[in-house]
Enzyme design. Structure first.
Site, PDB file in Angstrom:
ATOM      1  N   TYR A 339      -9.237  12.515  -5.940  1.00 12.63           N
ATOM      2  CA  TYR A 339      -9.309  13.537  -6.979  1.00 12.63           C
ATOM      3  C   TYR A 339     -10.731  14.079  -7.123  1.00 12.63           C
ATOM      4  O   TYR A 339     -11.093  14.651  -8.152  1.00 12.63           O
ATOM      5  CB  TYR A 339      -8.781  12.981  -8.304  1.00 12.63           C
ATOM      6  CG  TYR A 339      -7.268  13.106  -8.390  1.00 12.63           C
ATOM      7  CD1 TYR A 339      -6.680  14.128  -9.121  1.00 12.63           C
ATOM      8  CD2 TYR A 339      -6.442  12.240  -7.687  1.00 12.63           C
ATOM      9  CE1 TYR A 339      -5.299  14.268  -9.170  1.00 12.63           C
ATOM     10  CE2 TYR A 339      -5.066  12.363  -7.736  1.00 12.63           C
ATOM     11  CZ  TYR A 339      -4.503  13.385  -8.479  1.00 12.63           C
ATOM     12  OH  TYR A 339      -3.136  13.533  -8.518  1.00 12.63           O
ATOM     13  N   GLY A 452       2.839  16.003  -6.005  1.00  5.13           N
ATOM     14  CA  GLY A 452       2.075  15.663  -4.801  1.00  5.13           C
ATOM     15  C   GLY A 452       1.867  14.170  -4.660  1.00  5.13           C
ATOM     16  O   GLY A 452       1.924  13.624  -3.548  1.00  5.13           O
ATOM     17  N   ASP A 453       1.625  13.484  -5.781  1.00 10.63           N
ATOM     18  CA  ASP A 453       1.502  12.027  -5.744  1.00 10.63           C
ATOM     19  C   ASP A 453       2.814  11.382  -5.330  1.00 10.63           C
ATOM     20  O   ASP A 453       2.836  10.429  -4.550  1.00 10.63           O
ATOM     21  CB  ASP A 453       1.067  11.503  -7.113  1.00 10.63           C
ATOM     22  CG  ASP A 453      -0.322  11.984  -7.501  1.00 10.63           C
ATOM     23  OD1 ASP A 453      -1.270  11.686  -6.775  1.00 10.63           O
ATOM     24  OD2 ASP A 453      -0.442  12.669  -8.531  1.00 10.63           O
ATOM     25  N   ARG A 454       3.923  11.907  -5.867  1.00 15.23           N
ATOM     26  CA  ARG A 454       5.239  11.379  -5.498  1.00 15.23           C
ATOM     27  C   ARG A 454       5.484  11.541  -4.000  1.00 15.23           C
ATOM     28  O   ARG A 454       5.999  10.633  -3.332  1.00 15.23           O
ATOM     29  CB  ARG A 454       6.317  12.112  -6.295  1.00 15.23           C
ATOM     30  CG  ARG A 454       7.767  11.783  -5.950  1.00 15.23           C
ATOM     31  CD  ARG A 454       8.190  10.420  -6.446  1.00 15.23           C
ATOM     32  NE  ARG A 454       7.812   9.335  -5.550  1.00 15.23           N
ATOM     33  CZ  ARG A 454       7.972   8.064  -5.824  1.00 15.23           C
ATOM     34  NH1 ARG A 454       8.460   7.690  -6.987  1.00 15.23           N
ATOM     35  NH2 ARG A 454       7.630   7.141  -4.948  1.00 15.23           N
ATOM     36  N   VAL A 457       3.106   9.019  -2.088  1.00 12.56           N
ATOM     37  CA  VAL A 457       3.529   7.633  -2.262  1.00 12.56           C
ATOM     38  C   VAL A 457       4.768   7.343  -1.418  1.00 12.56           C
ATOM     39  O   VAL A 457       4.852   6.308  -0.739  1.00 12.56           O
ATOM     40  CB  VAL A 457       3.796   7.329  -3.746  1.00 12.56           C
ATOM     41  CG1 VAL A 457       4.563   6.021  -3.908  1.00 12.56           C
ATOM     42  CG2 VAL A 457       2.488   7.265  -4.518  1.00 12.56           C
TER      43      VAL A 457
END
Length: 662
Positions: A339, A452-454, A457
């Site tokens: 980030y 985006g994190d999903r 991951v």
């Protein structure tokens, strides 16, 4: 000279110089034991007699050298005549090994090539393919410089001008390396939970963590003093953001998850630590100077009215405490969730990532550093790809994603780049000329925060399970679509830490520390089991409290005490021990930790003074955690025990009395 004498003489002349060259076999064997013992793979290739040596090595690893042991994953790229002739016919003989490397290799795996001349074009192509896949490459070659040996990360150069002698030394090297593998394997396979099953399951997330706060309310009027809506607050929801959100998403799938991040020693850092720990995330923190970065979203009827950010400009994290980065060596897969606030730029973090053998997925940020070379998958979104590549985005989304994605893949030396395109799915750019376009099964609308994190991951979890990159990207598109359809972070409710009595818990410790530091005071911390609290403990705690303006006690949990003292301890449970300590007037806060030692909790508490009571002075053992505390400029000191008082002695006396009365 008789051929036998001549050959033995040449071999004898080579053995002496070979001894120092072969010293690297101990390192190779140890490294292969760690890599193969935790699910990694070795690919081996050679031509002619070297092909036989390659197959010989694989037989020793899949089978056994001496004593029986678990089979290890090793593949010789030489014995399948159908594959060799098909590849030679369709792609040319120079590609017979390279294409197999691309098929079987994973980032972090090892390619070992054997060659007497070191000039075989097909081996050189295989080494280049390994580099594209993020693999490491080793060579056993003849003496001196050679194209194959020079192209590899490491090379063992056998000192003889005779190719037959070089091959015989290769066989010696194969056997010796296998001996070292067998010597190191017991520690890898039987080294307990950390390097056993948990090491093969655990995902490690690396990156910047923020505190996300959603303030929900209703708007019924306009402010009388400004043309602005007035939000009547109804409730506040806090959760980890950035890499912390990725860790929550991964932990929600029931896998062991570790987070390498940076936490400030303020109330926000304590809150993040508490939320992550409650969700089952193992936190490994670097010290973060300054304040915890926060994103506060003011919402009404599901709409964001305003976002208020706190924490200021990014500040580089401090030095990594000893052992914090070791978790990267035990990962099943690693997700770098950047980030742009400095964790991924940290030199020690980047060095550890470069040495990691697990598959790495890198979710980049325009303000962050480039990925380390050789990662398996990079997952920028379309806007990030344009910013990072400088591509103006002429043409369709597909053409922009393909053009810029391939450019970045080559620049970063990554195996693949998956450009996420929102409702249009993802475009996977890999070594081949044609991208893989993965559209969603159906378009989902709604809040995309965290999508985006999903995506990243899910791709990381898939790669940890052995999926191909293409399979991982397809699974990630499905998961991100479902995530948005379900309401994104609105449906992600991490477990809320139970309310603690006064002075107990990470949140309470963070509040106390923040108040003391705000007025320029000194933070003191101590730690221990404190089983059967007695006057000796009280004397130590009071002496510690006199050294500063607050005292935080780091208390070993029940599981931690059992690991240190044995199955019969503690006699008093952690909740009762914490309450007794918190009731003392010399204790300002109590934090319970599960690890054998308090390094993790100290990394975010960052006390000015760390105190231990006992025999650490006057020739006794060194003070534990002293080096760690010095990393942030703190001091480690000893205060004396009160003679004649110890928990162990008290328990022994009680048991002796009980036995005498039977």
């Amino acid at each position: 000279m008789d051929p036998l004498d001549q050959h033995l003489a040449a071999l004898g002349e080579a053995i002496g110089p070979f001894r120092p060259v072969a010293a690297r076999l101990a390192d190779w064997g140890t490294e292969l034991a760690r890599h193969l013992g935790t699910g990694g793979r070795l690919l081996v290739a050679g031509n002619g007699g070297s092909a036989a040596e390659a197959q010989h090595l694989v037989a020793e690893l899949v089978g056994k050298l001496r004593a029986d042991r678990a089979p290890l994953s090793a593949i010789a790229l030489t014995p399948d005549s159908s594959v060799l002739t098909a590849l030679s016919n369709d792609y040319g003989y120079d590609e017979v090994f390279a294409r197999q490397v691309r098929a079987h290799g994973r980032p972090g795996d090892v390619l070992l090539v054997l060659s007497t001349s070191g000039r075989s074009a097909n081996l050189l192509a295989a080494v280049r393919a390994a580099r594209e896949c993020g693999m490491r490459s080793w060579a056993m070659v003849g003496p001196g410089s050679s194209p194959v040996g020079d192209a590899c990360d490491e090379a063992l150069r056998c000192p003889s001008p005779e190719s037959q002698v070089v091959q015989e030394l290769h066989l010696v090297a194969v056997h010796v390396m296998c001996e070292y593998i067998d010597l190191a394997l017991p520690e890898v396979l039987g080294g307990g939970r950390r390097k056993g099953r948990m090491a093969m399951d655990r995902l490690v997330i690396v990156g910047d963590t923020l505190l996300d706060r959603d303030v929900e309310g209703v708007v019924r009027r306009i402010a009388p003093d400004a043309p602005a809506p007035v939000l009547d607050e109804q409730h506040v929801h806090e959760r980890p953001g950035g890499a912390g959100l990725a860790a929550l998403l991964a932990a929600a799938e029931g896998r062991p998850v570790a987070l390498v991040t940076a936490l400030a020693g303020d109330a926000g850092g304590a809150r993040l630590s508490a939320l992550l720990t409650a969700a089952g995330v193992e936190v490994h923190a670097l010290p973060l100077p300054g304040a915890t970065p926060e994103k506060n979203r003011l919402r009404a009827n599901g709409q964001v009215l305003l976002r208020l950010d706190r924490g200021g400009d990014p500040v580089p994290p401090g030095d990594a405490p000893p052992g914090v980065l070791d978790v990267l060596g035990d990962a099943a897969a690693i997700l770098v969730s950047d980030y742009g606030r400095g964790v991924c730029q940290h030199p020690a973090v980047r060095a550890a990532l470069a040495e990691a053998t697990a598959p790495i997925v890198w979710d980049p940020h325009p303000n962050g550093p480039p990925p380390v070379a050789g990662v398996q998958l990079v997952t920028p979104n379309l806007a990030e790809v344009r910013a990072l590549s400088g591509d103006a985005g002429k043409g369709s989304t597909l053409s922009t994603a393909q053009r810029a994605g391939q450019q970045l893949r080559q620049r970063w030396r990554a195996a693949a780049v998956a450009v996420t395109c929102g409702a249009e799915g993802a475009v996977l750019c890999h070594a081949g000329p044609t991208p893989l376009v993965v559209p969603p099964a159906e378009v989902a609308t709604g809040d995309t925060c965290g999508a985006g994190d999903r995506f990243a991951v899910t791709a990381t979890v898939a790669l940890a399970g052995g999926a191909l990159v293409s399979e991982a990207v397809q699974a990630a598109v499905r998961a991100a679509t479902d995530y948005v359809r379900a309401g994104a972070t609105a449906v992600l409710e991490p477990p809320v830490p139970p309310a603690e009595p006064g002075r107990i818990g990470a949140g309470e410790a963070g509040r106390v520390i923040a108040e003391v530091r705000a007025r320029g005071g000194t933070v003191v911390a101590t730690g221990g089991c404190f089983d059967l609290l007695h006057t000796g403990h009280l004397a130590t705690l009071r002496a510690a409290r006199q050294l500063g303006d607050c005292l935080v006690v780091c208390l070993n949990s029940d599981a931690s005490v059992r690991g240190l003292k044995g199955p019969d301890r503690p006699l008093t449970g952690q909740d009762d021990r914490a309450r007794l300590l918190a009731a003392l007037d010399c204790v300002d806060a109590v934090v319970v930790f599960d690890e054998p030692t308090p390094e993790a909790v100290l990394a975010w508490l960052r006390p000015d003074v760390w105190v231990k009571g006992g025999d650490y002075a006057d020739g006794g053992p060194g003070l534990p955690e002293a080096d760690l505390v010095r990393h942030w400029g703190g001091a480690a000191v000893v205060v004396p025990y009160l003679d004649g008082h110890s928990t162990t002695r008290t328990i022994a006396a009680a048991r002796a009395t009980a036995d005498s009365r039977r």
